[in-house]
Design an enzyme around this catalytic site. Structure first.
Site, PDB file in Angstrom:
ATOM      1  N   HIS A  77     -91.546 -11.404  22.507  1.00 30.64           N
ATOM      2  CA  HIS A  77     -92.363 -12.679  22.834  1.00 30.64           C
ATOM      3  C   HIS A  77     -92.736 -12.617  24.309  1.00 30.64           C
ATOM      4  O   HIS A  77     -94.043 -12.981  24.722  1.00 30.64           O
ATOM      5  CB  HIS A  77     -91.700 -13.745  22.492  1.00 30.64           C
ATOM      6  CG  HIS A  77     -91.980 -14.515  20.988  1.00 30.64           C
ATOM      7  ND1 HIS A  77     -93.021 -14.569  20.526  1.00 30.64           N
ATOM      8  CD2 HIS A  77     -90.866 -14.755  20.176  1.00 30.64           C
ATOM      9  CE1 HIS A  77     -93.024 -15.139  19.265  1.00 30.64           C
ATOM     10  NE2 HIS A  77     -91.597 -15.344  19.173  1.00 30.64           N
TER      11      HIS A  77
ATOM     12  N   HIS B  84     -86.730  -9.473  19.139  1.00 33.48           N
ATOM     13  CA  HIS B  84     -87.935 -10.319  18.794  1.00 33.48           C
ATOM     14  C   HIS B  84     -88.361 -11.438  20.121  1.00 33.48           C
ATOM     15  O   HIS B  84     -89.141 -11.605  20.285  1.00 33.48           O
ATOM     16  CB  HIS B  84     -87.449 -11.223  17.560  1.00 33.48           C
ATOM     17  CG  HIS B  84     -88.336 -12.151  17.025  1.00 33.48           C
ATOM     18  ND1 HIS B  84     -89.517 -11.961  16.100  1.00 33.48           N
ATOM     19  CD2 HIS B  84     -88.665 -13.532  17.774  1.00 33.48           C
ATOM     20  CE1 HIS B  84     -90.307 -13.306  16.285  1.00 33.48           C
ATOM     21  NE2 HIS B  84     -89.884 -13.887  17.009  1.00 33.48           N
ATOM     22  N   GLU B  85     -87.124 -12.028  20.504  1.00 34.05           N
ATOM     23  CA  GLU B  85     -87.383 -12.705  21.758  1.00 34.05           C
ATOM     24  C   GLU B  85     -88.036 -12.079  22.838  1.00 34.05           C
ATOM     25  O   GLU B  85     -88.795 -12.476  23.650  1.00 34.05           O
ATOM     26  CB  GLU B  85     -86.225 -13.448  22.124  1.00 34.05           C
ATOM     27  CG  GLU B  85     -85.521 -14.331  21.181  1.00 34.05           C
ATOM     28  CD  GLU B  85     -86.607 -15.308  20.313  1.00 34.05           C
ATOM     29  OE1 GLU B  85     -87.690 -15.639  21.053  1.00 34.05           O
ATOM     30  OE2 GLU B  85     -86.459 -15.492  19.074  1.00 34.05           O
TER      31      GLU B  85
ATOM     32  N   GLU C 259     -96.056 -14.520  15.678  1.00 32.05           N
ATOM     33  CA  GLU C 259     -94.596 -14.123  15.242  1.00 32.05           C
ATOM     34  C   GLU C 259     -94.446 -12.865  14.401  1.00 32.05           C
ATOM     35  O   GLU C 259     -93.503 -11.946  14.805  1.00 32.05           O
ATOM     36  CB  GLU C 259     -94.203 -15.124  14.227  1.00 32.05           C
ATOM     37  CG  GLU C 259     -93.643 -16.587  14.643  1.00 32.05           C
ATOM     38  CD  GLU C 259     -92.821 -16.338  15.833  1.00 32.05           C
ATOM     39  OE1 GLU C 259     -91.634 -15.577  15.498  1.00 32.05           O
ATOM     40  OE2 GLU C 259     -92.693 -16.872  16.743  1.00 32.05           O
TER      41      GLU C 259
END
Length: 287
Positions: free
Chosen positions: A143, A139-140, A220
């Site tokens: 980003h 997820h990071e 997100e």
């Protein structure tokens, strides 16, 4: 205290840089065009300075310990996992760090895709399974790969400019109205005018935060989708399910929490930087 000092220092740096730029450009804030330039310099200036020093700020405020040489198998696995995902995502290897916190959280920051930091809390590192952590890391990394730090900086710059410009235009209209109805034609006076500007800054700032929060929630969902591609949908869903079972994460400052895996909860969803975990899980299952 350290966080407050760093915040003040950052704001002073913004003021200094903006003042120098205005002096060089010869900006006259008494005209509409000059006011717009003034608003843009301060609006975008603050956002981009924050972006430029984001890694340094994160390390200082969160007490991040960057892993240069892994000390054990857990740290080695952490670095290797981020390296593998970064290669999959087509970005340069981020710095990997750990910070001390019982909260299960992680964040990504940095001025560009090839100059970034991925940090995880000790609460997450030792409170989740490797599959769940892999989902969080993906997820990071997503980003970073999506350029979310720069995107949010641009959005923040636009809304900052709007707030600064609109507050002063409306305050001037109020001042002119009062002046036209005042026998002496003096208007609000300097202190009253500044008080009106301050109140309008607050009101428009609330509206601006709603807009920024909306784009943050959209980001997100995209990062969750990217994580599902990098680590697998099941691992990302498992990570979100694990976060839903835990308490609200509260230790991370606002400038980092926007890029964290788990945001602060609120009664009003439109003020949240992250969608509710239930909606994120449902969106992944439906994809």
């Amino acid at each position: 205290m350290k966080r407050i000092f760093l915040l003040i220092a950052t704001n002073l740096a913004v003021l200094l840089v903006a003042s120098i730029v205005m002096s060089i450009l010869g900006v006259n804030t008494s005209t509409m065009g000059g006011l717009l330039v003034f608003a843009a310099i301060f609006g975008f200036g603050g956002a981009f300075i924050s972006l430029a020093i984001s890694k340094w700020m994160a390390k200082k405020t969160m007490g991040c310990e960057v892993i240069t040489t892994p000390r054990d198998s857990t740290e080695r696995w952490l670095v290797e996992t981020v390296a593998r995902q970064a290669k999959q995502a087509g970005i340069k290897m981020p710095e990997v760090a750990i910070y001390q916190s019982p909260d299960m959280n992680a964040f990504a920051t940095g001025p560009s895709k090839d100059n970034s930091l991925v940090a995880v809390s000790t609460g997450l590192l030792y409170g989740m399974s490797q599959d769940e952590i892999e989902g969080v890391l993906a997820h990071e990394v997503s980003h970073v790969a999506n350029g979310d730090m720069v995107t949010l900086t641009l959005i923040q710059g636009v809304v900052n400019t709007f707030v600064i410009f609109a507050a002063r235009v409306v305050a001037s209209i109020i001042n002119n109205f009062v002046s036209s109805n005042d026998e002496e034609g003096e208007g609000l006076g300097m202190f009253a005018y500044m008080a009106v500007v301050f109140v309008l800054d607050m009101l428009f700032g609330i509206l601006a935060s709603i807009i920024v929060a909306y784009f943050s929630r959209v980001r997100e969902y995209r990062a969750d989708e990217g994580a599902a591609r990098l680590a697998g949908k099941a691992k990302m869903i498992a990570a979100l399910e694990r976060l839903r079972q835990g308490p609200e994460s509260t230790a991370m400052p606002a400038q980092m929490s926007a890029f964290g895996i788990n945001g602060k909860r609120s009664m009003a969803e439109m003020m949240m930087s992250h969608p509710p975990l239930e909606k994120r899980i449902a969106a992944l299952k439906a994809s």
